[in-house]
Design a protein around this motif. Structure first.
Motif, PDB file in Angstrom:
ATOM      1  N   ALA A  15      36.350 -31.836  17.078  1.00 45.57           N
ATOM      2  CA  ALA A  15      37.375 -32.857  16.879  1.00 45.57           C
ATOM      3  C   ALA A  15      38.628 -32.273  16.239  1.00 45.57           C
ATOM      4  CB  ALA A  15      36.819 -33.994  16.026  1.00 45.57           C
ATOM      5  N   ASN A  16      38.465 -31.226  15.412  1.00 42.39           N
ATOM      6  CA  ASN A  16      39.616 -30.645  14.711  1.00 42.39           C
ATOM      7  C   ASN A  16      40.128 -29.369  15.368  1.00 42.39           C
ATOM      8  OD1 ASN A  16      40.156 -32.058  11.848  1.00 42.39           O
ATOM      9  ND2 ASN A  16      37.964 -32.206  12.329  1.00 42.39           N
ATOM     10  N   GLY A  17      39.476 -28.937  16.451  1.00 44.18           N
ATOM     11  CA  GLY A  17      39.977 -27.809  17.205  1.00 44.18           C
ATOM     12  C   GLY A  17      39.680 -26.454  16.623  1.00 44.18           C
ATOM     13  N   GLY A  18      38.680 -26.311  15.751  1.00 47.04           N
ATOM     14  CA  GLY A  18      38.348 -24.994  15.234  1.00 47.04           C
ATOM     15  C   GLY A  18      37.597 -25.064  13.922  1.00 47.04           C
ATOM     16  N   PHE A  19      37.053 -23.911  13.533  1.00 42.14           N
ATOM     17  CA  PHE A  19      36.237 -23.863  12.332  1.00 42.14           C
ATOM     18  C   PHE A  19      37.071 -24.012  11.058  1.00 42.14           C
ATOM     19  CE2 PHE A  19      33.422 -20.992  15.079  1.00 42.14           C
ATOM     20  CZ  PHE A  19      32.639 -22.068  15.494  1.00 42.14           C
ATOM     21  N   ALA A  20      38.256 -23.416  11.031  1.00 37.92           N
ATOM     22  CA  ALA A  20      39.082 -23.481   9.823  1.00 37.92           C
ATOM     23  C   ALA A  20      39.495 -24.919   9.527  1.00 37.92           C
ATOM     24  CB  ALA A  20      40.310 -22.590   9.980  1.00 37.92           C
ATOM     25  N   ALA A  21      39.967 -25.620  10.567  1.00 38.49           N
ATOM     26  CA  ALA A  21      40.386 -27.012  10.374  1.00 38.49           C
ATOM     27  C   ALA A  21      39.192 -27.894   9.997  1.00 38.49           C
ATOM     28  CB  ALA A  21      41.050 -27.543  11.646  1.00 38.49           C
ATOM     29  N   ALA A  22      38.028 -27.602  10.605  1.00 36.52           N
ATOM     30  CA  ALA A  22      36.826 -28.363  10.275  1.00 36.52           C
ATOM     31  C   ALA A  22      36.421 -28.137   8.824  1.00 36.52           C
ATOM     32  CB  ALA A  22      35.686 -27.978  11.206  1.00 36.52           C
ATOM     33  N   GLY A  23      36.538 -26.878   8.364  1.00 39.26           N
ATOM     34  CA  GLY A  23      36.211 -26.574   6.977  1.00 39.26           C
ATOM     35  C   GLY A  23      37.091 -27.366   6.019  1.00 39.26           C
ATOM     36  N   LYS A  30      35.340 -22.070   5.882  1.00 33.55           N
ATOM     37  CA  LYS A  30      35.293 -21.892   7.340  1.00 33.55           C
ATOM     38  C   LYS A  30      34.004 -21.193   7.755  1.00 33.55           C
ATOM     39  CE  LYS A  30      37.466 -19.036  10.901  1.00 33.55           C
ATOM     40  NZ  LYS A  30      38.570 -18.089  11.196  1.00 33.55           N
ATOM     41  N   SER A  31      33.555 -20.225   6.954  1.00 33.52           N
ATOM     42  CA  SER A  31      32.352 -19.462   7.306  1.00 33.52           C
ATOM     43  C   SER A  31      31.111 -20.354   7.352  1.00 33.52           C
ATOM     44  CB  SER A  31      32.142 -18.338   6.290  1.00 33.52           C
ATOM     45  OG  SER A  31      32.014 -18.861   4.973  1.00 33.52           O
ATOM     46  N   THR A  32      31.089 -21.386   6.520  1.00 32.78           N
ATOM     47  CA  THR A  32      29.943 -22.300   6.515  1.00 32.78           C
ATOM     48  C   THR A  32      29.864 -23.056   7.826  1.00 32.78           C
ATOM     49  OG1 THR A  32      30.047 -22.570   4.112  1.00 32.78           O
ATOM     50  CG2 THR A  32      28.905 -24.275   5.357  1.00 32.78           C
ATOM     51  N   VAL A  33      31.021 -23.536   8.306  1.00 32.80           N
ATOM     52  CA  VAL A  33      31.046 -24.277   9.568  1.00 32.80           C
ATOM     53  C   VAL A  33      30.612 -23.368  10.708  1.00 32.80           C
ATOM     54  CG1 VAL A  33      32.462 -25.641  11.149  1.00 32.80           C
ATOM     55  CG2 VAL A  33      32.905 -25.728   8.679  1.00 32.80           C
ATOM     56  N   SER A  34      31.166 -22.150  10.729  1.00 31.24           N
ATOM     57  CA  SER A  34      30.824 -21.207  11.790  1.00 31.24           C
ATOM     58  C   SER A  34      29.333 -20.873  11.784  1.00 31.24           C
ATOM     59  CB  SER A  34      31.654 -19.924  11.613  1.00 31.24           C
ATOM     60  OG  SER A  34      31.300 -18.978  12.598  1.00 31.24           O
ATOM     61  N   LYS A  35      28.780 -20.671  10.595  1.00 34.30           N
ATOM     62  CA  LYS A  35      27.363 -20.326  10.496  1.00 34.30           C
ATOM     63  C   LYS A  35      26.482 -21.470  10.984  1.00 34.30           C
ATOM     64  CE  LYS A  35      23.831 -19.024   7.126  1.00 34.30           C
ATOM     65  NZ  LYS A  35      23.539 -18.741   5.691  1.00 34.30           N
ATOM     66  N   ARG A  36      26.834 -22.722  10.612  1.00 25.72           N
ATOM     67  CA  ARG A  36      25.999 -23.859  11.004  1.00 25.72           C
ATOM     68  C   ARG A  36      26.063 -24.095  12.507  1.00 25.72           C
ATOM     69  NH1 ARG A  36      24.328 -26.806   6.458  1.00 25.72           N
ATOM     70  NH2 ARG A  36      22.952 -27.863   7.962  1.00 25.72           N
ATOM     71  N   VAL A  37      27.217 -23.885  13.100  1.00 25.37           N
ATOM     72  CA  VAL A  37      27.317 -24.050  14.556  1.00 25.37           C
ATOM     73  C   VAL A  37      26.515 -22.946  15.255  1.00 25.37           C
ATOM     74  CG1 VAL A  37      28.890 -23.984  16.544  1.00 25.37           C
ATOM     75  CG2 VAL A  37      29.508 -25.272  14.466  1.00 25.37           C
ATOM     76  N   ALA A  38      26.556 -21.736  14.707  1.00 23.34           N
ATOM     77  CA  ALA A  38      25.763 -20.645  15.273  1.00 23.34           C
ATOM     78  C   ALA A  38      24.265 -20.961  15.191  1.00 23.34           C
ATOM     79  CB  ALA A  38      26.083 -19.340  14.543  1.00 23.34           C
ATOM     80  N   GLU A  39      23.825 -21.523  14.085  1.00 26.08           N
ATOM     81  CA  GLU A  39      22.420 -21.904  13.949  1.00 26.08           C
ATOM     82  C   GLU A  39      22.051 -23.002  14.937  1.00 26.08           C
ATOM     83  OE1 GLU A  39      21.856 -22.952   9.875  1.00 26.08           O
ATOM     84  OE2 GLU A  39      21.952 -20.881   9.153  1.00 26.08           O
ATOM     85  N   LEU A  40      22.992 -23.893  15.200  1.00 27.32           N
ATOM     86  CA  LEU A  40      22.749 -24.944  16.186  1.00 27.32           C
ATOM     87  C   LEU A  40      22.586 -24.340  17.584  1.00 27.32           C
ATOM     88  CD1 LEU A  40      22.605 -27.967  16.890  1.00 27.32           C
ATOM     89  CD2 LEU A  40      25.105 -27.967  17.069  1.00 27.32           C
ATOM     90  N   GLU A  41      23.452 -23.398  17.909  1.00 29.79           N
ATOM     91  CA  GLU A  41      23.341 -22.720  19.209  1.00 29.79           C
ATOM     92  C   GLU A  41      22.008 -21.990  19.326  1.00 29.79           C
ATOM     93  OE1 GLU A  41      27.871 -21.635  20.550  1.00 29.79           O
ATOM     94  OE2 GLU A  41      26.971 -20.425  18.930  1.00 29.79           O
ATOM     95  N   GLN A  42      21.575 -21.368  18.229  1.00 30.95           N
ATOM     96  CA  GLN A  42      20.302 -20.649  18.263  1.00 30.95           C
ATOM     97  C   GLN A  42      19.151 -21.618  18.489  1.00 30.95           C
ATOM     98  OE1 GLN A  42      19.599 -18.270  14.792  1.00 30.95           O
ATOM     99  NE2 GLN A  42      17.648 -17.460  15.539  1.00 30.95           N
ATOM    100  N   ALA A  43      19.220 -22.787  17.843  1.00 34.92           N
ATOM    101  CA  ALA A  43      18.162 -23.785  18.013  1.00 34.92           C
ATOM    102  C   ALA A  43      18.129 -24.311  19.437  1.00 34.92           C
ATOM    103  CB  ALA A  43      18.360 -24.930  17.022  1.00 34.92           C
ATOM    104  N   LEU A  44      19.329 -24.436  20.055  1.00 36.25           N
ATOM    105  CA  LEU A  44      19.407 -24.938  21.434  1.00 36.25           C
ATOM    106  C   LEU A  44      19.189 -23.834  22.460  1.00 36.25           C
ATOM    107  CD1 LEU A  44      22.552 -27.235  21.039  1.00 36.25           C
ATOM    108  CD2 LEU A  44      20.216 -28.009  21.507  1.00 36.25           C
ATOM    109  N   GLN A  45      19.327 -22.591  21.984  1.00 37.03           N
ATOM    110  CA  GLN A  45      19.262 -21.436  22.889  1.00 37.03           C
ATOM    111  C   GLN A  45      20.309 -21.581  23.997  1.00 37.03           C
ATOM    112  OE1 GLN A  45      15.162 -20.990  24.214  1.00 37.03           O
ATOM    113  NE2 GLN A  45      14.556 -20.097  22.231  1.00 37.03           N
TER     114      GLN A  45
END
Length: 304
Positions: A15-23, A30-45
């Motif tokens: 919705a905000n167009g990136g990790f920095a804006a989301a943070g 920003k690193s927290t948002v990026s890490k959580r999205v990466a974990e989501l991708e890993q869970a979804l494969q």
């Protein structure tokens, strides 16, 4: 099972167009948002986002997932709000006890409105002239009218109204017997008494004068509505709470006798055990009754 918080990080990032804006929107790095999205991708494969230093682009799978994730968060918020509304809405059973005149003159006019205001609240009213033990008998609220202060019983007491007790009689009675012009003249008038112990009336005058007088006992009744009817029938003079006879006074069925004098006052008090007052249903009922049972809201009952 996916972590709902990870869905929130992903949806806010999109919705905000990136990790920095989301943070910044979430108040996290920003690193927290990026890490959580990466974990989501890993869970979804599955890859959801193409990342670069200058771009944030959803994959086809990411676009599909975003629509479902956003809908899931909306539903989750709606579910939470529904539960919060249900918890906040007063519900359950509230047991009330009151005397006959109190129930007739105060509660009868207002309990239907209470039931409409709180559909999930079940009000149980027990009408009895005996002195109910709230704690032992499991009552939440008592509404009592009394001449003398209530004893200290450990119950929470909330005074609702204090009303003057006035002397009234029918025009027919006064036409036949004459209207007293001083308290001492009441001793030759027929009196309607509230009980054997009430044979002497203690009156207060406009200047603070106090007089005791004993009328001729014509009838003794420990119920205010019967006394009201007896007075309108022309049987004698009776001391009654002012609001109880307000309609009869307005219609001319009764008139004030010695209008500058009163025969004391009656107080209506709401009582409840302290611990029961913390229940949402009891709190809502108490607040409702306190709002409704103010002077002028209803006719006041005789003390019981």
């Amino acid at each position: 099972m996916l972590n709902l918080n990870d869905l929130r990080f992903f949806v806010v990032a999109v919705a905000n167009g990136g990790f920095a804006a989301a943070g910044r929107a979430l108040g996290v790095p920003k690193s927290t948002v990026s890490k959580r999205v990466a974990e989501l991708e890993q869970a979804l494969q599955a890859r959801l986002v193409y990342r670069s230093s200058r771009s944030f682009t959803l994959t086809d799978a990411g676009r599909d997932f975003y629509e479902h994730a956003r809908a899931a968060l909306i539903e989750a918020e709606a579910a939470q709000e529904a539960v919060q509304r249900r918890v906040a809405e007063p519900s359950g059973t509230v047991r009330i006890t009151a005397s006959v005149p109190t129930a007739q003159q105060y509660l009868a006019a207002h309990l239907p409105a209470l039931a409409r205001a709180y559909p999930r609240l079940h009000v149980q009213l027990e009408v009895s002239d005996r002195m109910v033990d709230l704690v032992q008998e499991g009552f939440d609220i008592a509404v009592r009218s009394h001449f003398a202060p209530l004893p200290d019983s450990g119950l929470v007491q909330r005074p609702l109204a204090v009303e003057a007790i006035v002397l009234v009689a029918s025009p027919a009675y006064l036409g036949a017997h004459g209207a007293p012009v001083s308290p001492v003249q009441l001793s030759v008038h027929d009196g309607l008494l509230t009980g054997p112990a009430a044979a002497t009336w203690r009156l207060s005058g406009p200047g603070g004068e106090r007089v005791e007088v004993a009328p001729l006992p014509r009838m003794t009744v420990n119920e205010s509505m019967v006394l009201l009817g007896a007075a309108m029938a022309g049987l004698g003079i009776v001391p009654l709470p002012e609001a109880l006879c307000r309609a009869a006074l307005a219609s001319g069925q009764l008139v004030r006798v010695l209008p500058d004098w009163t025969a004391g006052s009656v107080t209506t008090t709401l009582l409840m055990p302290a611990r029961r007052g913390q229940l949402p249903g009891v709190r809502a009922t108490v607040d409702f009754l306190v709002q409704c049972l103010q002077p002028g809201a209803a006719a006041a009952p005789g003390a019981q």
